[in-house]
Design a protein around this motif. Structure first.
Motif, PDB file in Angstrom:
ATOM      1  N   ALA A  81       0.950  -1.255  -0.143  1.00 41.78           N
ATOM      2  CA  ALA A  81      -0.131   0.108   0.057  1.00 41.78           C
ATOM      3  C   ALA A  81       0.882   1.354  -0.109  1.00 41.78           C
ATOM      4  O   ALA A  81       0.577   2.284  -0.629  1.00 41.78           O
ATOM      5  CB  ALA A  81      -1.027   0.029   1.182  1.00 41.78           C
ATOM      6  N   VAL A  82       1.962   1.243   0.675  1.00 36.54           N
ATOM      7  CA  VAL A  82       3.006   2.334   0.784  1.00 36.54           C
ATOM      8  C   VAL A  82       3.295   2.724  -0.684  1.00 36.54           C
ATOM      9  O   VAL A  82       3.550   3.993  -0.915  1.00 36.54           O
ATOM     10  CB  VAL A  82       3.954   2.437   1.693  1.00 36.54           C
ATOM     11  N   GLN A  83       3.705   1.708  -1.425  1.00 36.69           N
ATOM     12  CA  GLN A  83       3.991   2.018  -2.859  1.00 36.69           C
ATOM     13  C   GLN A  83       3.010   2.664  -3.634  1.00 36.69           C
ATOM     14  O   GLN A  83       3.207   3.593  -4.471  1.00 36.69           O
ATOM     15  CB  GLN A  83       4.787   0.808  -3.486  1.00 36.69           C
ATOM     16  N   ARG A  84       1.671   2.167  -3.525  1.00 38.92           N
ATOM     17  CA  ARG A  84       0.851   2.676  -4.464  1.00 38.92           C
ATOM     18  C   ARG A  84       0.254   4.071  -3.901  1.00 38.92           C
ATOM     19  O   ARG A  84       0.027   4.930  -4.621  1.00 38.92           O
ATOM     20  CB  ARG A  84      -0.569   1.834  -4.216  1.00 38.92           C
ATOM     21  N   SER A  85       0.467   4.323  -2.524  1.00 36.39           N
ATOM     22  CA  SER A  85       0.313   5.675  -2.043  1.00 36.39           C
ATOM     23  C   SER A  85       1.408   6.851  -2.680  1.00 36.39           C
ATOM     24  O   SER A  85       1.152   7.794  -2.938  1.00 36.39           O
ATOM     25  CB  SER A  85       0.391   5.630  -0.538  1.00 36.39           C
ATOM     26  N   SER A  86       2.745   6.280  -2.799  1.00 35.45           N
ATOM     27  CA  SER A  86       3.617   7.109  -3.418  1.00 35.45           C
ATOM     28  C   SER A  86       3.330   7.213  -4.818  1.00 35.45           C
ATOM     29  O   SER A  86       3.462   8.618  -5.363  1.00 35.45           O
ATOM     30  CB  SER A  86       5.056   6.380  -3.138  1.00 35.45           C
ATOM     31  N   VAL A  87       3.154   6.340  -5.684  1.00 32.49           N
ATOM     32  CA  VAL A  87       2.779   6.565  -7.046  1.00 32.49           C
ATOM     33  C   VAL A  87       1.338   7.305  -7.039  1.00 32.49           C
ATOM     34  O   VAL A  87       1.556   8.419  -8.125  1.00 32.49           O
ATOM     35  CB  VAL A  87       2.152   5.244  -7.766  1.00 32.49           C
ATOM     36  N   ARG A  88       0.343   7.328  -6.240  1.00 36.27           N
ATOM     37  CA  ARG A  88      -0.770   8.319  -6.200  1.00 36.27           C
ATOM     38  C   ARG A  88      -0.399   9.726  -6.018  1.00 36.27           C
ATOM     39  O   ARG A  88      -0.882  10.457  -6.783  1.00 36.27           O
ATOM     40  CB  ARG A  88      -1.832   7.709  -5.278  1.00 36.27           C
ATOM     41  N   GLY A  89       0.429   9.834  -5.130  1.00 31.65           N
ATOM     42  CA  GLY A  89       0.927  11.329  -4.891  1.00 31.65           C
ATOM     43  C   GLY A  89       1.791  11.729  -6.077  1.00 31.65           C
ATOM     44  O   GLY A  89       1.445  12.861  -6.363  1.00 31.65           O
ATOM     45  N   GLN A  90       2.539  11.028  -6.654  1.00 33.02           N
ATOM     46  CA  GLN A  90       3.026  11.510  -8.151  1.00 33.02           C
ATOM     47  C   GLN A  90       2.352  11.875  -8.881  1.00 33.02           C
ATOM     48  O   GLN A  90       2.231  12.787  -9.814  1.00 33.02           O
ATOM     49  CB  GLN A  90       4.244  10.466  -8.447  1.00 33.02           C
ATOM     50  N   ILE A  91       1.148  10.965  -9.264  1.00 34.47           N
ATOM     51  CA  ILE A  91       0.085  11.126 -10.270  1.00 34.47           C
ATOM     52  C   ILE A  91      -0.602  12.244 -10.149  1.00 34.47           C
ATOM     53  O   ILE A  91      -0.902  13.166 -10.986  1.00 34.47           O
ATOM     54  CB  ILE A  91      -0.874   9.824 -10.342  1.00 34.47           C
ATOM     55  N   LEU A  92      -1.116  12.540  -8.589  1.00 33.22           N
ATOM     56  CA  LEU A  92      -1.789  13.777  -8.579  1.00 33.22           C
ATOM     57  C   LEU A  92      -1.189  14.993  -8.674  1.00 33.22           C
ATOM     58  O   LEU A  92      -1.719  15.910  -9.103  1.00 33.22           O
ATOM     59  CB  LEU A  92      -2.071  13.575  -7.003  1.00 33.22           C
ATOM     60  N   ALA A  93       0.299  14.977  -8.054  1.00 33.81           N
ATOM     61  CA  ALA A  93       0.982  16.253  -8.479  1.00 33.81           C
ATOM     62  C   ALA A  93       1.112  16.434 -10.038  1.00 33.81           C
ATOM     63  O   ALA A  93       1.007  17.752 -10.456  1.00 33.81           O
ATOM     64  CB  ALA A  93       2.356  16.126  -7.855  1.00 33.81           C
ATOM     65  N   ALA A  94       1.252  15.422 -10.908  1.00 32.58           N
ATOM     66  CA  ALA A  94       1.251  15.638 -12.244  1.00 32.58           C
ATOM     67  C   ALA A  94       0.092  15.779 -12.944  1.00 32.58           C
ATOM     68  O   ALA A  94       0.065  16.712 -13.698  1.00 32.58           O
ATOM     69  CB  ALA A  94       1.728  14.297 -12.920  1.00 32.58           C
ATOM     70  N   LEU A  95      -1.211  15.447 -12.380  1.00 26.25           N
ATOM     71  CA  LEU A  95      -2.350  15.935 -12.817  1.00 26.25           C
ATOM     72  C   LEU A  95      -2.498  17.535 -12.532  1.00 26.25           C
ATOM     73  O   LEU A  95      -3.279  18.063 -13.546  1.00 26.25           O
ATOM     74  CB  LEU A  95      -3.599  15.129 -12.119  1.00 26.25           C
ATOM     75  N   ARG A  96      -2.189  17.694 -11.331  1.00 25.35           N
ATOM     76  CA  ARG A  96      -2.467  19.184 -10.928  1.00 25.35           C
ATOM     77  C   ARG A  96      -1.661  20.086 -11.976  1.00 25.35           C
ATOM     78  O   ARG A  96      -2.147  21.281 -12.134  1.00 25.35           O
ATOM     79  CB  ARG A  96      -2.156  19.407  -9.371  1.00 25.35           C
ATOM     80  N   THR A  97      -0.483  19.562 -12.191  1.00 28.79           N
ATOM     81  CA  THR A  97       0.359  20.648 -13.048  1.00 28.79           C
ATOM     82  C   THR A  97      -0.154  20.423 -14.321  1.00 28.79           C
ATOM     83  O   THR A  97      -0.199  21.647 -15.190  1.00 28.79           O
ATOM     84  CB  THR A  97       1.724  19.668 -13.048  1.00 28.79           C
ATOM     85  N   ALA A  98      -0.800  19.619 -14.991  1.00 24.64           N
ATOM     86  CA  ALA A  98      -1.409  19.494 -16.178  1.00 24.64           C
ATOM     87  C   ALA A  98      -2.812  20.316 -16.130  1.00 24.64           C
ATOM     88  O   ALA A  98      -2.915  20.842 -17.461  1.00 24.64           O
ATOM     89  CB  ALA A  98      -1.924  17.956 -16.666  1.00 24.64           C
ATOM     90  N   LEU A  99      -3.417  20.496 -15.105  1.00 26.87           N
ATOM     91  CA  LEU A  99      -4.605  21.559 -14.926  1.00 26.87           C
ATOM     92  C   LEU A  99      -3.995  22.953 -15.110  1.00 26.87           C
ATOM     93  O   LEU A  99      -4.505  23.742 -15.782  1.00 26.87           O
ATOM     94  CB  LEU A  99      -5.395  21.329 -13.476  1.00 26.87           C
TER      95      LEU A  99
END
Length: 281
Positions: free
Chosen positions: A73-91
């Motif tokens: 779960a900790v790895q998925r959480s890390s990936v989710r955080g990176q994806i969220l940051a990238a999506l916010r940048t894309a917005l």
């Protein structure tokens, strides 16, 4: 604080060819995260179908049994955080276009990860008001109007201006001087001409100023308003402009404000704060 474009039609999560076309706008190099370990076949099938993930994500599920996930779960959480940051940048940059519909599996393919952390990140953006769920299709980027932007700027000013003026009377000069690196970072970020880079530096400076009040709830609310004010408007408009020259001018207001705060010149501080929030990002 001065911070877009219409694109192709929305895509269903189950149609690979149309989905690839709808996601063309997010294929730029800056819209990527570091390579992640590949998911197993069962994991990919579960992510594609959306089994066990809940109905709130807005994509069709087929009722398949939930299979154990091989990743901690900790790895998925890390990936989710990176994806969220990238999506916010894309917005902020407009790579995620107002009015467009994006499916979890298509975005996941672009990122090179499974669909689960992408959907989780999009659900977070839905809670923040950046996207809305489109049942059986994915997520639509919210179309924002100039009026909404003006309302956000007004709310930000109502919250931040009084706090800054109070801090100007109570915080000693040496503590203001400690924020100099953050103010200078906004100037460097503005000089790059990248709106996403500037948005992050700008938010960091404002958060550091408000943090001097010792109220973390205040900082959290202000950060959310700031982020929402940086999303692009319908028709491709950037809040408050967004050209390199406008970003640089906005950044220099930070350094001028800091100079006035260090000098204890309340009249100049009041004037600069009012001007800065007149067209807040």
């Amino acid at each position: 604080m001065k911070q877009g474009t219409q694109g192709s039609a929305g895509t269903t999560s189950g149609e690979a060819a149309p989905a690839a076309g709808a996601a063309a706008g997010v294929a730029r190099s800056r819209f990527r995260v570091p390579a992640q370990p590949a998911a197993g076949a069962a994991d990919r099938r579960r992510d594609a179908d959306g089994a066990g993930e809940g109905s709130a994500r807005g994509e069709h599920t087929h009722g398949e049994p939930v299979l154990p996930r091989p990743r901690p779960a900790v790895q998925r959480s890390s990936v989710r955080g990176q994806i969220l940051a990238a999506l916010r940048t894309a917005l902020v940059t407009g790579d995620l276009r107002p009015g467009e519909v994006y499916s979890g599996p298509v975005l996941a393919e672009r990122f090179g990860v499974s669909a689960t952390p992408v959907r989780e990140a999009m659900q977070q953006l839905a809670q923040e008001g950046a996207v809305e769920v489109v049942p059986n299709r994915g997520f639509r980027v919210v179309e924002r109007s100039p009026r909404e932007l003006a309302e956000l700027a007004e709310v930000r000013a109502l919250i931040e201006v009084p706090v800054m003026l109070r801090l100007a009377r109570t915080v000693p000069p040496e503590r203001w001087a400690g924020l100099r690196p953050l103010a200078e970072a906004t100037v460097r970020a503005a000089s790059s001409g990248c709106r996403a880079t500037y948005a992050e530096a700008d938010r960091a400076f404002h958060s550091a100023v408000l943090a001097l009040a010792g109220n973390q709830q205040l900082v959290g609310v202000a950060e959310e308003l700031h982020r929402r004010a940086q999303w692009p408007m319908v028709g491709g408009g950037a809040p408050g402009g967004g050209t390199r020259a406008e970003l640089i001018a906005d950044a220099h207001e930070h350094t001028a404000l800091l100079d006035a705060l260090i000098a204890g010149d309340l009249d100049v501080v009041r004037a600069l704060v009012g001007e800065h929030f007149n067209g807040a990002e």
